[in-house]
Motif scaffolding. Structure first.
Motif, PDB file in Angstrom:
ATOM      1  N   ASP A  10       8.025   8.002 -35.164  1.00  0.00           N
ATOM      2  CA  ASP A  10       9.101   7.350 -35.912  1.00  0.00           C
ATOM      3  C   ASP A  10       8.620   6.665 -37.191  1.00  0.00           C
ATOM      4  N   ILE A  11       7.770   7.348 -37.945  1.00  0.00           N
ATOM      5  CA  ILE A  11       7.241   6.812 -39.200  1.00  0.00           C
ATOM      6  C   ILE A  11       7.785   7.646 -40.364  1.00  0.00           C
ATOM      7  N   VAL A  12       8.249   6.966 -41.419  1.00  0.00           N
ATOM      8  CA  VAL A  12       8.669   7.631 -42.650  1.00  0.00           C
ATOM      9  C   VAL A  12       7.964   6.955 -43.821  1.00  0.00           C
ATOM     10  N   MET A  13       7.845   7.685 -44.913  1.00  0.00           N
ATOM     11  CA  MET A  13       7.189   7.144 -46.098  1.00  0.00           C
ATOM     12  C   MET A  13       8.234   6.590 -47.064  1.00  0.00           C
ATOM     13  N   CYS A  14       7.899   5.501 -47.714  1.00  0.00           N
ATOM     14  CA  CYS A  14       8.780   4.900 -48.713  1.00  0.00           C
ATOM     15  C   CYS A  14       8.907   5.860 -49.905  1.00  0.00           C
ATOM     16  N   PRO A  15      10.128   6.087 -50.389  1.00  0.00           N
ATOM     17  CA  PRO A  15      10.300   6.990 -51.522  1.00  0.00           C
ATOM     18  C   PRO A  15       9.752   6.422 -52.835  1.00  0.00           C
ATOM     19  N   LYS A  16       9.539   5.107 -52.882  1.00  0.00           N
ATOM     20  CA  LYS A  16       9.054   4.471 -54.115  1.00  0.00           C
ATOM     21  C   LYS A  16       7.530   4.341 -54.128  1.00  0.00           C
ATOM     22  N   CYS A  17       6.963   3.714 -53.075  1.00  0.00           N
ATOM     23  CA  CYS A  17       5.524   3.412 -53.104  1.00  0.00           C
ATOM     24  C   CYS A  17       4.697   4.252 -52.137  1.00  0.00           C
TER      25      CYS A  17
END
Length: 162
Positions: free
Chosen positions: A104-111
């Protein structure tokens, strides 16, 4: 006593697995970064060739647009290759994070920081993590890099964003 040795063996096994996984990740990322560096060098040399061609054509008084457009097309494809390689690096990093911390991990679209999938804001930069925030971003038509809505030129390749 037997339980003690089993616990130690399990701990050592988990440690070896973690180190092995991390080293594999680092090797793959290093290979991709080296490939990016090679593509960047190719872009620089293509720009030099393009500049030389333009100079020679101007001195001869004849601009052959088809030749110049072909060179520009090659440079564009190299920029796209860099975007693909950077995407592959992010994918490897995301998979490694999911392996370590759960799916359940996603990456931030900004940083690019890892966050829980249900997070509304990035824990690192405060950016909205909702799907609407991601959809608002645009991509460069030349190199496919993500650009902010208000940007007029791509930071990677310099293309004007419409």
């Amino acid at each position: 006593m037997r339980d003690f040795f089993e616990k130690i063996t399990d701990s050592i096994g988990k440690g070896v697995k973690a180190v092995s996984s991390k080293s594999k990740e680092l090797i793959e990322i290093t290979k991709l970064k080296n490939e990016i560096k090679n593509v960047q060098n190719s872009i620089e040399s293509r720009f030099q060739v393009l500049g030389k061609k333009v100079f020679e054509m101007l001195n001869m008084g004849v601009l052959k647009e088809d030749e110049l457009k072909a060179e520009c097309k090659e440079i564009t494809s190299l920029f796209r290759k860099i975007t693909e390689l950077e995407g592959a690096i992010k994918k490897i990093e995301l998979e490694a994070l999911r392996e370590r911390y759960g799916a359940d991990i996603v990456m931030c679209p900004k940083c690019g920081a890892p966050n829980k999938a249900n997070a509304k804001f990035c824990m690192s930069c405060g950016c909205a993590m909702m799907v609407e925030a991601i959809v608002k971003g645009k991509t460069c038509p030349t190199c496919n890099a993500l650009v902010k809505e208000e940007v007029k030129f791509c930071a990677r390749c310099g293309t004007k964003i419409k």
